[in-house]
Enzyme design. Structure first.
Site, short mmCIF file in Angstrom:
data_model
loop_
_atom_site.label_atom_id
_atom_site.label_comp_id
_atom_site.label_asym_id
_atom_site.label_seq_id
_atom_site.Cartn_x
_atom_site.Cartn_y
_atom_site.Cartn_z
N GLY A 34 0.84 -1.20 0.00
CA GLY A 34 0.00 0.00 0.00
C GLY A 34 0.87 1.24 0.00
CG LEU A 35 -0.58 4.82 -1.95
CD1 LEU A 35 -1.66 5.90 -2.04
CD2 LEU A 35 0.50 5.06 -3.00
CB SER A 36 4.34 6.29 2.02
OG SER A 36 4.92 6.82 3.18
CB ALA A 37 1.08 7.70 5.37
CB SER A 38 -1.65 2.85 3.28
OG SER A 38 -0.65 1.85 3.36
N GLY A 39 -0.82 2.59 6.52
CA GLY A 39 -0.99 1.85 7.76
C GLY A 39 -0.36 0.48 7.77
CB SER A 41 4.89 -0.13 9.45
OG SER A 41 5.76 -0.30 8.35
CB SER A 108 5.82 -4.27 -2.66
OG SER A 108 4.72 -4.38 -1.82
#
Length: 201
Positions: A34-39, A41, A108
């Site tokens: 998913g996009l950065s800051a999508s959640g 991690s 990814s």
């Protein structure tokens, strides 16, 4: 000193089925994309903690332990991104082969690279679960905890996924999480229910 008499030796290496029986779980890679800051991690970390409480062997791979170690020689151009995901695919396959529930949390961005990671697992008879951590671009830009989107919009970061580099969302992921609608607890429950239903835990 007396010698132990209950030692059993097996010829050759330990088989996957032997490990599975010993650990009482099946190895699998859960691939968060998913996009950065999508959640990604945040959810992977919460899931890892939950699995630990369930006494399940799991391990999380993310930028902190991959980009600063194994892949510290790679940049963020398309070729480097491809190699980054290729290596993660190989490492996660090894973890899954050890009967670990391996959690990978990486943008990814390219479908082809994720397909290669899946095929690596399929060739080894290992399970691969793609989890699309989905949040609209305007939502992740509002979150922007590291200020990366702001820098990308200002042209300070090149090849930033979602802004100046493409993100190709999964076509048919095993699990689709919409993090603008579900909180972390809900997401962990959804994944846990899936794992339980499929007999992984």
């Amino acid at each position: 000193m007396s010698m132990a008499t209950n030692i059993t030796f097996h010829p050759g290496s330990i088989s996957h089925s032997e490990r599975s029986q010993s650990l009482r779980q099946r190895g699998v890679t859960i691939w968060f994309t998913g996009l950065s800051a999508s959640g990604k991690s945040t959810i992977a970390c919460a899931l890892e903690q939950h699995l630990m409480h369930l006494k399940k062997f799991s391990y999380r791979l993310d930028g902190d332990n991959i980009r600063f170690g194994l892949n510290k020689d790679l940049g963020f151009d398309e070729k480097s991104r491809n190699e980054n995901i290729r290596r993660i695919g190989e490492v996660s396959r090894l973890f899954a082969d050890s009967c670990c529930i391996c959690l990978t949390a990486f943008i990814s961005p390219y479908r082809a690279d994720r397909a290669i990671a899946r095929e690596l697992h399929n060739e080894s008879g290992l399970e691969f679960i793609e989890v699309f951590v989905d949040a609209p671009l305007d939502v992740v830009e509002q979150r922007d905890p590291k200020g990366l989107y702001k820098k990308a919009r200002a042209g300070e970061i090149k090849d930033f996924t979602g802004i100046s580099a493409p993100y190709e969302p999964p076509v048919d992921p095993e699990i689709h999480l919409k993090t603008n609608e579900s909180d972390v607890t809900d997401c962990v429950r959804i994944i846990t229910d899936y794992l339980s239903g499929k007999g992984y835990i």
